[in-house]
Design a protein around this motif. Structure first.
Motif, PDB file in Angstrom:
ATOM      1  N   THR A  60       0.824  -1.212   0.000  1.00  0.00           N
ATOM      2  CA  THR A  60       0.000   0.000   0.000  1.00  0.00           C
ATOM      3  C   THR A  60       0.859   1.264   0.000  1.00  0.00           C
ATOM      4  O   THR A  60       0.555   2.226  -0.712  1.00  0.00           O
ATOM      5  N   ALA A  64       0.637   3.798  -3.274  1.00  0.00           N
ATOM      6  CA  ALA A  64       0.140   5.171  -3.118  1.00  0.00           C
ATOM      7  C   ALA A  64       1.282   6.178  -3.178  1.00  0.00           C
ATOM      8  O   ALA A  64       1.146   7.260  -3.776  1.00  0.00           O
ATOM      9  N   TRP A  68       1.751   9.368  -5.743  1.00  0.00           N
ATOM     10  CA  TRP A  68       1.936  10.725  -5.208  1.00  0.00           C
ATOM     11  C   TRP A  68       3.212  11.347  -5.755  1.00  0.00           C
ATOM     12  O   TRP A  68       3.218  12.511  -6.189  1.00  0.00           O
ATOM     13  N   PHE A 160     -12.628   7.412  -2.035  1.00  0.00           N
ATOM     14  CA  PHE A 160     -11.218   7.573  -1.704  1.00  0.00           C
ATOM     15  C   PHE A 160     -10.578   8.671  -2.561  1.00  0.00           C
ATOM     16  O   PHE A 160      -9.664   9.365  -2.110  1.00  0.00           O
ATOM     17  N   ILE A 163     -11.364  12.018  -1.108  1.00  0.00           N
ATOM     18  CA  ILE A 163     -10.613  12.246   0.129  1.00  0.00           C
ATOM     19  C   ILE A 163      -9.135  12.473  -0.138  1.00  0.00           C
ATOM     20  O   ILE A 163      -8.514  13.372   0.442  1.00  0.00           O
ATOM     21  N   GLY A 164      -8.551  11.669  -1.035  1.00  0.00           N
ATOM     22  CA  GLY A 164      -7.091  11.711  -1.204  1.00  0.00           C
ATOM     23  C   GLY A 164      -6.600  11.841  -2.624  1.00  0.00           C
ATOM     24  O   GLY A 164      -5.418  11.580  -2.878  1.00  0.00           O
ATOM     25  N   GLY A 168      -5.053   8.560  -3.118  1.00  0.00           N
ATOM     26  CA  GLY A 168      -6.077   7.947  -2.291  1.00  0.00           C
ATOM     27  C   GLY A 168      -6.816   6.843  -3.024  1.00  0.00           C
ATOM     28  O   GLY A 168      -7.081   5.771  -2.462  1.00  0.00           O
ATOM     29  N   LEU A 171      -4.560   3.929  -3.382  1.00  0.00           N
ATOM     30  CA  LEU A 171      -4.463   3.249  -2.087  1.00  0.00           C
ATOM     31  C   LEU A 171      -5.613   2.257  -1.933  1.00  0.00           C
ATOM     32  O   LEU A 171      -5.401   1.103  -1.522  1.00  0.00           O
ATOM     33  N   TYR A 172      -6.820   2.694  -2.279  1.00  0.00           N
ATOM     34  CA  TYR A 172      -7.961   1.770  -2.191  1.00  0.00           C
ATOM     35  C   TYR A 172      -7.772   0.587  -3.132  1.00  0.00           C
ATOM     36  O   TYR A 172      -8.034  -0.562  -2.742  1.00  0.00           O
TER      37      TYR A 172
END
Length: 314
Positions: A60, A64, A68, A160, A163-164, A168, A171-172
Motif C-alpha cells: 500500500t 500510493a 503521489w 477515496f 478524500i485523497g 487515495g 491506495l484503495y
C-alpha cells in the motif's frame, strides 16, 4: 490547476465512455505483481501473520507513494501536466465500463439463447462454478456480481478519490487487490492473508453502506416507481458471508424486486447463502440491464454529492 472534483468527473467520464485501453499498462496489474513479488521473501523471513502485515504495509505504501511522487514530479514540470497524470491514474481506478461490458456480454448471450456462451461469459465475472447454471441462475450470478462490484469498482474508489485524490484512489485499489491476491480462507493464505482481508473489510465499511443508502434514490430515478430497496436493505443487509457485500446486494435485491442468495457452488462444494429480497419478479436477463442502470445511477448520485461537498468546502 484543475480542481480535484473536475479531475474526478473527467476520470469517471473517460472510464464510462472509453474504459481501460488494453495496450496501456495498468497500475492494478503492477500492484498485483508487487504483492506476489513480496510474498515469497516475507514468508521465508517472518511468521506468516506478521509477514502478511508487512506485505500489506509495503504494497500500500509503495503503490500510493509512487503515484503521489509521480504526480508531484509532473506538477513540478508543469501544473497542468500533473493534473493530466492525476486524471489518468484516477481513470484506471474505476471499472464501470469493464463491468458493463462483461455483464452485457452475459445478457446478449442469454438473449440469443446461447447458454454455453452465457456460462463462459459469467465465469469471467464470478468465482463460483457455472457449468450447471440455468438462465435464471446465470442472471442471478451476474446481478450479484455487478451489485457487489459497484462498490469495489466504482463507489469506493470514488470516495477515496474525493478524500485523497489519485494517491487515495490508488491506495484503495491496492487494498482491494491485496484482498484479491491474499484474502483467501485456505491453507496457504489463512494466516498470511489475514491482514489483507481485514483491511479490505475496513476500507469498504463506509463505502458499502453509503452506496447502499443511495440505492433507493437511484431506484426511484432509474425505475421511475416505488421499490422495496430501503425495506429489504434494512431487513437483509447482513444475510451475506461478507460484512460489506450484503449491504449493496440487499439494496439492489429490493430495488429489482428479486431474490438474491440461495444455493451456490465453489470447487464442486455446494453451500447455501441466506436469501436477500423477495420473489416479486422473476430473475430474467432484463434484470441484468436494470442492475447496470442502478449501478450508474448510484455512482452518479455519489459523484454529485462529492462535488457538492467539495464546492461547499472551497
Amino acid at each position: 490547476m484543475i480542481p480535484l472534483y473536475i479531475q474526478i468527473l473527467l476520470a469517471l467520464s473517460l472510464d464510462f465512455f472509453i474504459g481501460d485501453p488494453r495496450w496501456l499498462p495498468h497500475p492494478v496489474k503492477g500492484i498485483g505483481r508487487l504483492a506476489l513479488f513480496l510474498e515469497g521473501p516475507l514468508r521465508r523471513l517472518l511468521p506468516l501473520r506478521i509477514a502478511g502485515v508487512i506485505a500489506v504495509l509495503l504494497t500500500t505504501t509503495i503503490s500510493a507513494g509512487s503515484v503521489w511522487l509521480c504526480c508531484w514530479l509532473m506538477t513540478a514540470v508543469h501544473p497542468l501536466l500533473g493534473d493530466l497524470v492525476s486524471i489518468l491514474f484516477l481513470t484506471t481506478c474505476f471499472a464501470m465500463q469493464d463491468l458493463r461490458q462483461h455483464a452485457l456480454a452475459v445478457y446478449n448471450a442469454l438473449c440469443a439463447g446461447d447458454l454455453t456462451q452465457a456460462k463462459s461469459k459469467v465465469a469471467m465475472l464470478v468465482g463460483r462454478d457455472t457449468n450447471d447454471l440455468d438462465a435464471a441462475e446465470i442472471s442471478r450470478a451476474t446481478v450479484e456480481s455487478v451489485a457487489e462490484n459497484t462498490v469495489d469498482g466504482v463507489t469506493a474508489p470514488l470516495l477515496f478519490a474525493f478524500i485523497g485524490g489519485a494517491p487515495g484512489a490508488i491506495l484503495y485499489k491496492a487494498i482491494n487487490t491485496l484482498d484479491s491476491t491474499y484474502g483467501y480462507k485456505n491453507e496457504r493464505y489463512l494466516h498470511f492473508g489475514w491482514a489483507a482481508a481485514r483491511l479490505d473489510d475496513l476500507a469498504n465499511f463506509l463505502p458499502a453502506r453509503i452506496s447502499a443508502l443511495l440505492v433507493p434514490l437511484a431506484a426511484k430515478i432509474t425505475l421511475q416507481g416505488n421499490t422495496n430497496a430501503w425495506d429489504i436493505f434494512i431487513r437483509d443487509r447482513n444475510n451475506h458471508p461478507s460484512p460489506n457485500g450484503g449491504q449493496i446486494e440487499a439494496a439492489f435485491a429490493g430495488a429489482l424486486g428479486v431474490r438474491l442468495g440461495g444455493e451456490i457452488s465453489y470447487g464442486g462444494k455446494r453451500s447455501f447463502r441466506p436469501y436477500m429480497g423477495d420473489l416479486r419478479n422473476e430473475m430474467t436477463p432484463e434484470k441484468i440491464k436494470t442492475t447496470l442502470h442502478l449501478m450508474v445511477a448510484t455512482s452518479l448520485i455519489l459523484l454529485a454529492g462529492g462535488i457538492l461537498v467539495q464546492l461547499i468546502a472551497m
